[in-house]
Write a protein that holds these residues in place. Structure first.
Motif, mmCIF file in Angstrom:
data_model
loop_
_atom_site.group_PDB
_atom_site.id
_atom_site.type_symbol
_atom_site.label_atom_id
_atom_site.label_comp_id
_atom_site.label_asym_id
_atom_site.label_seq_id
_atom_site.Cartn_x
_atom_site.Cartn_y
_atom_site.Cartn_z
ATOM 1 N N THR A 8 -2.303 9.324 7.559
ATOM 2 C CA THR A 8 -1.708 9.935 8.756
ATOM 3 C C THR A 8 -2.211 9.329 10.066
ATOM 4 N N SER A 9 -2.975 8.247 9.994
ATOM 5 C CA SER A 9 -3.529 7.707 11.249
ATOM 6 C C SER A 9 -2.504 6.910 12.042
ATOM 7 N N LYS A 10 -1.456 6.450 11.368
ATOM 8 C CA LYS A 10 -0.462 5.639 12.083
ATOM 9 C C LYS A 10 0.829 5.571 11.270
ATOM 10 N N GLY A 11 1.791 4.844 11.821
ATOM 11 C CA GLY A 11 3.028 4.565 11.100
ATOM 12 C C GLY A 11 3.785 5.802 10.660
ATOM 13 N N LEU A 12 4.400 5.695 9.505
ATOM 14 C CA LEU A 12 5.229 6.787 8.981
ATOM 15 C C LEU A 12 4.421 8.064 8.738
ATOM 16 N N ASP A 48 -11.431 7.173 1.573
ATOM 17 C CA ASP A 48 -10.762 6.057 0.912
ATOM 18 C C ASP A 48 -10.094 6.595 -0.355
ATOM 19 N N LEU A 49 -8.779 6.571 -0.373
ATOM 20 C CA LEU A 49 -8.028 7.137 -1.503
ATOM 21 C C LEU A 49 -8.256 6.375 -2.804
ATOM 22 N N SER A 50 -8.770 5.155 -2.692
ATOM 23 C CA SER A 50 -8.991 4.392 -3.917
ATOM 24 C C SER A 50 -10.304 4.791 -4.608
ATOM 25 N N ALA A 76 0.244 6.933 2.088
ATOM 26 C CA ALA A 76 -0.710 5.845 2.366
ATOM 27 C C ALA A 76 -0.505 4.665 1.430
ATOM 28 N N ALA A 77 -0.586 3.507 1.980
ATOM 29 C CA ALA A 77 -0.486 2.294 1.164
ATOM 30 C C ALA A 77 -0.965 1.116 1.989
ATOM 31 N N ILE A 78 -1.316 0.069 1.292
ATOM 32 C CA ILE A 78 -1.555 -1.200 1.986
ATOM 33 C C ILE A 78 -0.193 -1.854 2.098
ATOM 34 N N VAL A 79 0.198 -2.152 3.327
ATOM 35 C CA VAL A 79 1.498 -2.779 3.574
ATOM 36 C C VAL A 79 1.201 -4.057 4.345
ATOM 37 N N SER A 80 0.764 -5.073 3.620
ATOM 38 C CA SER A 80 0.474 -6.312 4.329
ATOM 39 C C SER A 80 0.679 -7.478 3.381
ATOM 40 N N LYS A 98 -5.731 -1.034 -6.208
ATOM 41 C CA LYS A 98 -6.654 0.089 -6.005
ATOM 42 C C LYS A 98 -6.062 1.154 -5.088
ATOM 43 N N THR A 99 -5.504 0.727 -3.964
ATOM 44 C CA THR A 99 -4.996 1.717 -3.014
ATOM 45 C C THR A 99 -3.607 2.207 -3.397
ATOM 46 N N ASN A 100 -2.703 1.277 -3.678
ATOM 47 C CA ASN A 100 -1.297 1.665 -3.852
ATOM 48 C C ASN A 100 -0.989 2.260 -5.220
ATOM 49 N N SER A 127 7.949 4.970 -1.434
ATOM 50 C CA SER A 127 7.965 3.661 -2.066
ATOM 51 C C SER A 127 8.683 2.701 -1.112
ATOM 52 N N SER A 128 9.475 1.798 -1.637
ATOM 53 C CA SER A 128 10.133 0.830 -0.755
ATOM 54 C C SER A 128 11.360 0.249 -1.453
ATOM 55 N N ILE A 129 12.306 -0.213 -0.668
ATOM 56 C CA ILE A 129 13.474 -0.856 -1.276
ATOM 57 C C ILE A 129 13.114 -2.213 -1.881
ATOM 58 N N GLY A 172 14.041 1.192 3.630
ATOM 59 C CA GLY A 172 14.080 -0.214 3.990
ATOM 60 C C GLY A 172 13.122 -0.438 5.142
ATOM 61 N N MET A 173 13.281 -1.555 5.796
ATOM 62 C CA MET A 173 12.396 -1.943 6.916
ATOM 63 C C MET A 173 12.303 -0.856 7.989
ATOM 64 N N MET A 174 11.063 -0.448 8.308
ATOM 65 C CA MET A 174 10.856 0.516 9.396
ATOM 66 C C MET A 174 9.985 -0.146 10.456
ATOM 67 N N ALA A 178 2.299 -1.596 10.492
ATOM 68 C CA ALA A 178 2.220 -2.539 9.378
ATOM 69 C C ALA A 178 3.347 -3.562 9.444
ATOM 70 N N SER A 179 4.576 -3.100 9.652
ATOM 71 C CA SER A 179 5.694 -4.042 9.623
ATOM 72 C C SER A 179 5.701 -4.926 10.870
ATOM 73 N N GLU A 180 5.197 -4.383 12.006
ATOM 74 C CA GLU A 180 5.134 -5.210 13.211
ATOM 75 C C GLU A 180 4.173 -6.366 13.010
HETATM 76 N N1 NAP Z 1 6.782 -0.311 7.352
HETATM 77 C C1 NAP Z 1 7.809 -0.543 6.593
HETATM 78 O O1 NAP Z 1 8.721 -1.294 6.957
HETATM 79 C C2 NAP Z 1 7.925 0.153 5.261
HETATM 80 C C3 NAP Z 1 9.115 -0.014 4.535
HETATM 81 C C4 NAP Z 1 9.268 0.646 3.318
HETATM 82 C C5 NAP Z 1 8.242 1.461 2.837
HETATM 83 N N2 NAP Z 1 7.092 1.598 3.556
HETATM 84 C C6 NAP Z 1 6.063 2.494 3.011
HETATM 85 O O2 NAP Z 1 5.834 3.529 3.943
HETATM 86 C C7 NAP Z 1 4.479 3.987 3.831
HETATM 87 C C8 NAP Z 1 3.819 3.950 5.201
HETATM 88 O O3 NAP Z 1 3.826 2.611 5.674
HETATM 89 P P1 NAP Z 1 3.487 2.251 7.186
HETATM 90 O O4 NAP Z 1 4.328 1.092 7.536
HETATM 91 O O5 NAP Z 1 3.509 3.478 8.015
HETATM 92 O O6 NAP Z 1 1.956 1.735 7.011
HETATM 93 P P2 NAP Z 1 0.744 1.679 8.067
HETATM 94 O O7 NAP Z 1 1.268 1.743 9.449
HETATM 95 O O8 NAP Z 1 -0.076 0.508 7.678
HETATM 96 O O9 NAP Z 1 -0.071 3.020 7.731
HETATM 97 C C9 NAP Z 1 -0.699 3.143 6.488
HETATM 98 C C10 NAP Z 1 -1.545 4.406 6.483
HETATM 99 O O10 NAP Z 1 -2.189 4.497 5.200
HETATM 100 C C11 NAP Z 1 -3.601 4.645 5.402
HETATM 101 N N3 NAP Z 1 -4.342 4.035 4.298
HETATM 102 C C12 NAP Z 1 -4.209 2.783 3.798
HETATM 103 N N4 NAP Z 1 -5.087 2.583 2.806
HETATM 104 C C13 NAP Z 1 -5.779 3.734 2.658
HETATM 105 C C14 NAP Z 1 -6.836 4.149 1.800
HETATM 106 N N5 NAP Z 1 -7.361 3.342 0.864
HETATM 107 N N6 NAP Z 1 -7.317 5.411 1.946
HETATM 108 C C15 NAP Z 1 -6.817 6.245 2.887
HETATM 109 N N7 NAP Z 1 -5.835 5.904 3.713
HETATM 110 C C16 NAP Z 1 -5.321 4.670 3.612
HETATM 111 C C17 NAP Z 1 -3.864 3.955 6.716
HETATM 112 O O11 NAP Z 1 -5.101 4.401 7.220
HETATM 113 P P3 NAP Z 1 -6.011 3.464 8.216
HETATM 114 O O12 NAP Z 1 -5.200 3.277 9.429
HETATM 115 O O13 NAP Z 1 -7.200 4.251 8.479
HETATM 116 O O14 NAP Z 1 -6.248 2.199 7.466
HETATM 117 C C18 NAP Z 1 -2.648 4.398 7.521
HETATM 118 O O15 NAP Z 1 -2.859 5.705 7.999
HETATM 119 C C19 NAP Z 1 3.810 3.080 2.807
HETATM 120 O O16 NAP Z 1 3.809 3.711 1.548
HETATM 121 C C20 NAP Z 1 4.718 1.858 2.781
HETATM 122 O O17 NAP Z 1 4.640 1.177 1.553
HETATM 123 C C21 NAP Z 1 6.907 0.950 4.765
#
Ligand code: NAP
Lengths: 233, 97
Positions: A8-12, A48-50, A76-80, A98-100, A127-129, A172-174, A178-180
């Motif tokens: 919940t710290s950023k993004g979706l 750390d969720l992992s 939460a996921a690693i999106v990089s 580990k994380t995803n 998840s993701s498309i 899809g792309m948001m 992470a995506s930026e």
């Molecule tokens: N962005 C896209 O275009 C897109 C498209 C399709 C699906 N998605 C999915 O949408 C979801 C959110 O993506 P987003 O783009 O919003 O990502 P994001 O901006 O990178 O945010 C990810 C969030 O997950 C947290 N996180 C990551 N690893 C963690 C861990 N090990 N333990 C606890 N927290 C953890 C991060 O915390 P910290 O900030 O503290 O690291 C952050 O709050 C993901 O499941 C992604 O796969 C994204």
């Protein structure tokens, strides 16, 4: 309702947390980094969720404090990384797993135990498309999201008798942090959008709309589904 | 916690679950009663509720955050899971030390 959202710290995740707080729900969130949401009904834990024991302790303390968890959103996921499989370092691949995958598995296991006890609950995983578009450079990320889809589909069957539904939202792309970051590299955004049926960025509001639909009392027979946003099935 | 105390803890959890209608009454409940696997008196969902309550009770009694890890139980076969009340009591006694 008590809604637990991961990442919940950023993004979706942050968007969804603030969205449900505005709707006067109690939101419990977590991230690796410190809390950024200041609201009396928001409860943050830095973890750390992992890490299996961290997740167990966290969910245990949530259960004791709130007695119930009505909705879980595994966001939460690693999106990089936009690396081709051939170039992906092993330790990067392992951190994704580990994380995803493991991180999602731990939270699903702990929260579903509580939901089985309370005999109701709604579980949503993000998840993701990319699991369907098979885009170059997403092999490890997409593989982890395929795993999430499968965890949810099977869990949906295992817990159905306890009035728990489990579904996946696959956007899809948001536009998120992470995506930026990814969009700076390669022609990521253009390539992603070209693979979509609806060739525009998906809004976080659209994800919230689907999540509202899935947690509505009228959606109690919808389970084990993957709902794509921006892509025809 | 010794084996007898662990057995009492399990018995207490079962009684609570029966009282709250979470599980049906178990006839002839003793150390040989199977709680997981072939011939189990609990279905999978009831077993999960049972284990969650055992963990809660264990934490209450010992004051420690303890969790059951099924494959740490002596002779537990993940491919063919089978667990008796006696086997669980022995494991809980070891875990609580
Ligand atoms: N962005 C896209 O275009 C897109 C498209 C399709 C699906 N998605 C999915 O949408 C979801 C959110 O993506 P987003 O783009 O919003 O990502 P994001 O901006 O990178 O945010 C990810 C969030 O997950 C947290 N996180 C990551 N690893 C963690 C861990 N090990 N333990 C606890 N927290 C953890 C991060 O915390 P910290 O900030 O503290 O690291 C952050 O709050 C993901 O499941 C992604 O796969 C994204």
């Amino acid at each position: 309702m008590v809604i637990l959202i991961t990442g919940t710290s950023k993004g979706l995740g942050r968007y969804l947390a603030e969205y449900y707080l505005k709707k006067t729900h109690t939101v419990i969130g977590c991230s690796l980094s410190a809390n950024v949401i200041m609201h009396p009904s928001y409860h943050h834990t830095q973890l750390d969720l992992s890490n299996e024991s961290n997740v167990r302790s966290w969910v245990n303390s949530v259960r004791k404090k709130f007695q119930t968890i009505d909705v879980l959103i595994c966001n939460a996921a690693i999106v990089s990384s936009a690396l081709f499989l051939t170039l992906t370092p092993g330790n990067l691949m392992e951190s994704f797993l580990k994380t995803n995958v493991a991180g999602v598995f731990y939270i699903l296991r702990e929260v579903s135990k509580q939901m089985i006890k309370q005999k109701r609950g709604r579980i949503i995983a993000i998840s993701s498309i990319t699991t369907a578009t098979h885009q170059e450079g997403t092999s490890v990320y997409s593989a982890t999201k395929c795993a999430v889809n499968e965890l949810i589909k099977i869990l949906a069957k295992e817990v159905s008798s306890s009035n728990i539904t489990c579904n996946v939202i696959a956007p899809g792309m948001m536009k998120t942090n992470a995506s930026e970051e990814l969009a700076k590299k390669l022609e990521w955004e253009k390539e992603m959008l070209q693979k979509q049926t609806i060739q525009r960025v998906i809004l976080k509001e659209e994800v919230a709309h689907v999540s509202d639909f899935l947690i509505s009392p009228r959606s109690s027979s919808i389970t084990g589904q993957v709902i794509y946003l921006g892509l025809s099935n | 916690m010794n084996n007898n105390e662990a057995y009492e803890l399990i018995d207490g959890v079962v009684k609570n679950l029966v009282a709250s209608d979470a599980i049906n009454t178990i006839d002839g409940f003793d150390e040989q009663t199977i709680v997981l696997g072939n011939g189990s008196v609990l279905d999978s969902i009831s077993f999960i509720t049972f284990i969650t309550d055992i963990e809660d009770k264990l934490q209450e009694v010992t004051g420690k955050e303890l969790y059951l890890v099924l494959n740490e139980i002596n002779n537990f076969n993940v491919d063919n899971p089978n667990l008796t009340v006696g086997g669980l009591a022995t494991y809980l006694a070891t875990l609580s030390k």
